[in-house]
Enzyme design. Structure first.
Site: not given
Ligand code: GLY
Length: 587
Positions: A96, A393, A435, A488, A464-465, A411
């Site tokens: 990330r 994403t 984020d 999402g 992040s999600s 993403t």
């Molecule tokens: N950018 C969306 C996530 O990482 O949740």
């Protein structure tokens, strides 16, 4: 005659009961699901050439970044779970983005308010990209095929172009104003309208990216170095610095991927491995499934309002934990052992009132305890009516013929990331800085609230999600049964939870599990989101009677899943019918 008819009825009923296990097309070899046909074809080509699940996933990731620049690309970052069938081991790679060294806690705040757009549009929103380091490390450590072979489909797609689809149009329309601010993005991703203004291209228009083809060729030949310390790095820095952004050569040189232990949970006897922090998604998956198992020991009934209520209440509570505790584990101490313990999850489940919805504010007052210094709790630029499907994403699921598996979610964050293309490189840069909690307690582009633990700091990973997840066979905790993930934003974990529950609780085939309507809560806004195909009116009314405020949303998520039947080893792949992806496999 009558007896005959009865027997026929029994036979049909038996067939209906047995049908879900083989409703989708079975594959005897590997299988893949991605959000774009060209990416799935690239992955399948790698499997056919004798590559493994990692070769396939990496080929798909590079290709997706070319043909679907609105959701991912080499200017972004992501997470991958890699399962090796031979050893039974699973590795987590975190590639990330991180905040530049010059980033500061309040860089998006002026006069006590978040400045709209600063963390989502343009060079000010760019974090240090990790995708190139991540994809190529996966390949080097776990792949079988040469780099040049794996990157070739992406190079071809960039050179030959891809045609504009309805999805592309929707995403470009959403980001038109942002794309228009950058000359390179305008040239590549928009076309002139009748008035001579840059606009959304017509369906079928060919998007060619010759500079990106050259960049990918450089990576295929030389590996990640030119991206992090060579001419590509210089071009990215020059573009960002020219617009007043923070990315520096030192940031790129210092970029390192991270490995983590997978986060482990279980659901009704199935071992689950998912993404630990800096994702909040995996924890939500483990906590919610754990709570549902306690609340409904015999299984969740399909669309029963009583069960949906329990699900919504469990989700509401785990998103409160997200605000309170979650951030980059290298910067904040997260009590993971406690949050995943059976006692904690039992307490969480026990706190749910089966009769009525708990107001979110009573669990954690908005903006308080999130560390916010905001006086006015309505200070936000987030539009709660904005359609969640437009956030982006992408996810790749692969199982190869030997049972190796990859769940990779990647993403550039919002549609088309920052809308900035580094001059001369074709690299579309992310806007992952959004984020972070620009101001703890104030919603980001997903309407998602995070707390002080997710405030901005140099070198820190934004929360992040993304929830790439593996579910294992009941009688063999080392054999992958399901690979699943989705885009999402804030809705990612609930999409993953619902796909898993549909398969484990309802015995649904993977195609149906991925396609079913969805329901989502995220603590704030205090609303239960129901998608277009979500729930029948009577079910909605029953939930409203319990105190849930329902918001109907068009659709969200793009679940990509591969299911391997533990008994037959046949593979079934499913790409979300809400989008334009494809599931493919080997006969
Ligand atoms: N950018 C969306 C996530 O990482 O949740």
């Amino acid at each position: 005659m009558r007896t005959h008819q009865n027997w026929w009825g029994v036979a049909v009923a038996a067939l209906v009961v047995a049908w879900p296990a083989w409703a989708a097309r079975p594959y005897r070899g590997g299988a893949v699901a991605t959000a774009h046909p060209e990416a799935s074809e690239a992955a399948l080509r790698m499997l056919d050439k004798g590559g493994n699940a990692v070769d396939a996933a990496v080929a798909a990731a590079f290709t997706l970044g070319v043909v679907a620049p609105y959701h991912s690309g080499i200017g972004g970052g992501g997470f991958a779970l890699v399962h090796e069938a031979k050893t039974g081991g699973t590795r987590v790679l975190d590639f990330r983005e991180v905040a530049p060294a010059a980033a500061t806690r309040d860089m998006y705040v002026k006069d006590g308010k978040v400045v709209p757009g600063l963390s989502t549009d343009g060079v000010t929103s760019v974090a240090v990209p990790g995708a190139v380091a991540g994809y190529l490390e996966l390949l080097e450590k776990h792949g079988k095929l040469p780099r040049a072979v794996v990157l070739q489909p992406a190079i071809d797609a960039a050179r030959n172009g891809f045609w504009v689809s309805p999805k592309y149009q929707a995403m470009a329309a959403m980001r038109r104003d942002c794309l228009r601010q950058d000359p390179e993005a305008t040239r590549l991703f928009l076309t002139k309208n009748d008035k001579g203004e840059p606009d959304v291209p017509p369906i079928g228009h060919l998007v060619r990216q010759p500079e990106l083809a050259r960049t990918l060729q450089t990576l295929a030949k030389n590996g990640p170095k030119p991206f992090y310390s060579g001419p590509l790095a210089q071009a990215m820095v020059d573009t960002v610095k020219a617009g007043g952004g923070l990315l520096s050569l030192e940031d790129l040189k210092a970029y390192k991927t991270r490995t983590h232990e997978p986060l482990e949970g279980s659901y009704r006897g199935h071992r689950i491995l998912t993404m630990p922090p800096p994702s909040a998604g995996g924890l939500a998956v483990v906590q919610v499934l754990g709570a549902l198992e306690r609340l409904r020991p015999k299984g969740m009934s399909y669309r029963d309002p009583e069960d949906l209520h329990l699900y919504a209440e469990a989700v509401r509570r785990v998103y409160v934990d997200r605000v309170k505790y979650l951030g980059d584990p290298a910067f904040v101490k997260i009590p993971m052992e406690r949050l995943t313990s059976s006692g904690y999850i039992a307490d969480l489940a026990g706190s749910i009132d089966p009769k009525k919805a708990t107001p979110s504010a009573s669990l954690l007052a908005p903006r308080e305890n999130a560390g916010s210094t905001l006086k006015n709790p309505t200070d936000t630029w987030y539009d709660p009516a904005s359609a969640p499907e437009k956030k982006n994403t992408t996810h790749i699921s692969v199982i190869d013929k030997d049972g190796n598996a990859v769940a990779l979610t990647t993403t550039v964050n919002y549609g088309f990331g920052s809308c900035v293309v580094a001059k001369g490189t074709g690299v579309l840069l992310n806007d992952e800085m959004d984020d972070f909690a620009a101001l703890p307690g104030v919603p980001n582009a997903y309407g998602l609230v995070t707390g002080e633990a997710n405030s901005i700091a140099p070198g820190k990973v934004p929360l992040s999600s993304m929830s790439p997840t593996l579910v294992f066979a009941k009688d063999d905790p080392k054999k992958v049964m399901l690979v699943v993930g989705s885009p999402g934003g804030s809705t990612i974990p609930t999409t993953v939870i619902q796909v898993i529950s549909h398969i484990v609780d309802q015995g649904m085939d993977v195609t149906r599990a991925v396609g079913m309507g969805r329901v989502h809560h995220q603590y704030l806004p205090d609303e239960l989101w129901v998608d277009r195909w979500g729930l029948e009116p009577a079910t909605q009314a029953a939930l409203e009677a319990k105190g849930h405020k329902l918001r109907k949303q068009e659709a969200w998520g793009d679940a990509e899943a591969v299911y391997s039947d533990p008994k037959t080893n046949l593979r079934y792949a499913a790409s979300d019918p809400r989008n334009e992806g494809t599931a493919l496999g080997q006969d």
